[in-house]
Design an enzyme around this catalytic site. Structure first.
Site, PDB file in Angstrom:
ATOM      1  N   ASP A  34       0.833  -1.210   0.000  1.00  0.00           N
ATOM      2  CA  ASP A  34       0.000   0.000   0.000  1.00  0.00           C
ATOM      3  C   ASP A  34       0.873   1.268   0.000  1.00  0.00           C
ATOM      4  OD1 ASP A  34      -2.061   1.770   0.387  1.00  0.00           O
ATOM      5  OD2 ASP A  34      -2.900   0.757   2.141  1.00  0.00           O
TER       6      ASP A  34
ATOM      7  N   GLY B 166      -5.143   3.450  -7.985  1.00  0.00           N
ATOM      8  CA  GLY B 166      -5.383   3.680  -9.409  1.00  0.00           C
ATOM      9  C   GLY B 166      -4.602   4.848  -9.979  1.00  0.00           C
TER      10      GLY B 166
ATOM     11  N   GLU C 261      -1.465   6.898 -11.739  1.00  0.00           N
ATOM     12  CA  GLU C 261      -0.448   6.640 -12.771  1.00  0.00           C
ATOM     13  C   GLU C 261      -0.859   5.518 -13.730  1.00  0.00           C
ATOM     14  OE1 GLU C 261       2.828   8.117 -13.382  1.00  0.00           O
ATOM     15  OE2 GLU C 261       1.695   9.623 -12.265  1.00  0.00           O
TER      16      GLU C 261
ATOM     17  N   ASP D 270     -10.428   4.186  -1.478  1.00  0.00           N
ATOM     18  CA  ASP D 270     -11.088   3.147  -0.684  1.00  0.00           C
ATOM     19  C   ASP D 270     -12.607   3.092  -0.875  1.00  0.00           C
ATOM     20  OD1 ASP D 270      -8.547   2.916   0.253  1.00  0.00           O
ATOM     21  OD2 ASP D 270      -9.064   3.110   2.367  1.00  0.00           O
TER      22      ASP D 270
END
Ligand code: GLA
Length: 543
Positions: free
Chosen positions: A307, A346, A348, A367
């Site tokens: 993450d 999500g 780039e 999220d």
């Protein structure tokens, strides 16, 4: 009664007395003040003095503004042994504050401020426009303030001055040169399992994970395909002198826990960040990627969710590919098959390179939360990127909220139907120890799961819209086609499915995947779709 003469100010009013007096000369002359004969020719003095008083009151905060400038750190030890940190870095000019409010995962830039003596108020926002506000006061050598964040209860922070900013990283390690990693051969169909975050967040521990493992088996979830049991954020403890990561006191022995999970016929997943901290502020893998991958392999980890979080402090978004590649490489070097889940919301266009860093799935959005509104916001971004999904590499619209209580049963059916049409990973996020029959009937619907797990791995997309009715279609391996009809209206509706327009011949055999009934396509049919609900069909390929 005495009287005396005093000086006057530029407006001609006496400086010493609040108009207890009498004018004895010209406007520019002397004033004789007396006592006891109020009011005497004092109207304009009162107005002027009121103005002076107001000006004085207004300038008081400026005159008496406390000194807020500096680095303020709040450290709160949590029961699991982890220390929660928040930092305020303040510059002060008169009664204005600039600077930032820092969390482990990133910063809020101060956009507005107000000081009133020892009290202050701030507004701050992230680059993405997430707003917070704070208000509080300097109390001795402590800064005590309340933080207001959207969708959170206000909370109080007590901070003390620090010489350095604990979130500043010096001499950032440059990301590696970009290359393409060969596929790892895992996740031929979208991963299925359970993840701790949506329901438990920081309240996950060894005991709960073991109970979930038991419940995944006894509920039939494992046999329906939910085999990964993934621990999300907040398992991390400190590193030892050799840099080896340890668990915190919620997880006394990760290897033993992994063994237990494996003994139930399940696979074991874990979570980390390429930054120094995870999103919840726990230890991340920055500068320890290879070492952590080795530790995970020794524990028996089969799945890593990685993450971005605090990596944003060190690296630009354009470095994401290289940074994710580093852990992709480290996982390969362990020689253990570990599904690699990229979580960077999500950014780039990750769908264009996620597989090249060894990623098996990548989050496509921020999220999810347990609301129909947020779930459908995510849905609306998925069709455009459908072509990037396929066996071994999947778009991940985030974990399931089914059974968590924030949506209606019809809305949860829509959630499941659309995740299946999108070939999305199915990671349940509810309490599988005590599922209602409705929740079970949704998560355990084998015909819907079969669509999700279709071996061709072609992600479906929005094929047609008619008012509030949407038709999502997905081609399946054996030539069948899956169709989800969604009613986005707030009231139930009756629809006639335009079979012809979707190239479905009259008389085609159709399976209703929620009613578990067979029917044939027929233009005369009409269907009732509840508010926010859906229908799901599997159309048989012509023989
Ligand atoms: C981010 C992720 C979530 C979850 C939390 C944990 O917000 O997107 O899915 O992993 O971090 O802190």
């Amino acid at each position: 009664m005495g009287s005396f003469v005093t000086n006057h100010d530029e407006s001609g009013c006496p400086i010493l007395s609040p108009c207890f007096g009498e004018r004895v000369g010209s406007r520019t002359g002397d004033w004789r003040l007396t006592t006891g004969n109020w009011p005497l020719d004092t109207g304009h003095c009162i107005v002027i003095r009121m103005k002076l008083l107001i000006a004085l009151l207004l300038s008081a905060p400026m005159l008496f503004a406390a000194d807020f400038a500096g680095i303020w750190v709040s450290s709160v030890k949590q029961p699991d042994g982890h220390t929660d940190r928040e930092v305020l870095v303040l510059q002060q000019s008169g009664n204005q504050l600039t600077g930032k409010s820092e969390r482990p995962w990133g910063n809020f830039t101060i956009s507005e401020s107000k000081i009133d003596g020892s009290r202050f108020e701030l507004k701050a926002k992230t680059d993405d426009g997430y707003n917070i506000s704070m208000e509080g006061a300097l109390e001795g050598d402590k800064l005590r303030f309340t933080v207001h964040e959207p969708n959170h209860k206000p909370y109080v922070v007590t901070a003390v001055r620090a010489a350095t900013d604990p979130f500043t990283v010096k001499d950032v390690i440059p990301p590696p040169a970009i290359k393409d990693l060969a596929p790892n051969g895992l996740a031929k169909t979208p991963p299925m399992g359970w993840n701790s975050w949506n329901l438990f967040a920081g309240k996950i521990d060894d005991k709960t994970v073991r109970e979930m493992a038991d419940a995944l088996v006894s509920s039939g979830m494992r046999d329906a395909g939910y085999i990964y049991l993934n621990i999300d954020d907040t398992w991390e403890g400190d590193r030892d002198a050799n840099g080896v990561i340890h668990t915190n006191n919620k997880f006394p022995d990760m290897k033993a826990l992994a063994d237990y999970v494996h003994s139930k016929g399940l696979k074991f997943g874990i979570y980390s960040s390429p930054g120094p901290y995870t999103c919840a502020g726990y230890e991340g893998s920055y500068a320890h990627e290879a070492q952590d991958a080795k530790t995970y392999a020794e524990w028996g980890v089969d799945y890593l969710k990685y993450d971005w979080c605090s990596a944003s402090r060190l690296y630009k978004d354009s470095d994401m590919r290289a940074v994710y590649q580093k852990m992709g490489d480290a996982l390969r070097a362990t020689n253990r098959p570990i599904v690699y889940s990229l979580c960077q919301y999500g950014h780039e266009n990750v769908w264009a390179w996620g597989d090249k860093v060894g990623g098996n799935l990548w989050r496509t959005t921020g999220d999810i939360n347990d609301t129909y509104k947020r779930m459908m916001e995510i849905v609306d971004t998925q069709s455009a990127i459908a072509r990037f999904a396929g066996p071994g590499h999947w778009n991940d619209p985030d974990m399931l909220e089914i059974g968590n209580g924030g949506m209606t049963t019809d809305e949860y059916r829509t959630h499941m139907s659309l995740w299946a049409i999108f070939a999305a990973p199915l990671l349940a996020g509810n309490d599988v120890r005590g599922m209602t029959d409705d929740t079970k009937s949704i998560l355990l619907n084998k015909e819907v799961i079969a669509v999700d797990q279709d071996p061709m791995g072609a992600q479906g997309h929005l094929a047609q819209t008619a008012g509030d009715t949407q038709y999502y279609a997905r081609p399946l391996n054996n030539g069948d086609m899956a169709l989800v009809v969604v009613n986005r209206a707030n009231a139930s509706s009756t629809v006639k499915i335009p079979w012809g327009e979707m190239h479905i011949a009259q008389g085609t055999k159709v399976r209703d995947l929620w009613k578990h009934e067979d029917l044939t396509a027929n233009d005369g049919q009409s269907f009732t779709v509840p508010a926010h609900g859906s229908l799901m069909f599997r159309m048989k390929a012509p023989q």
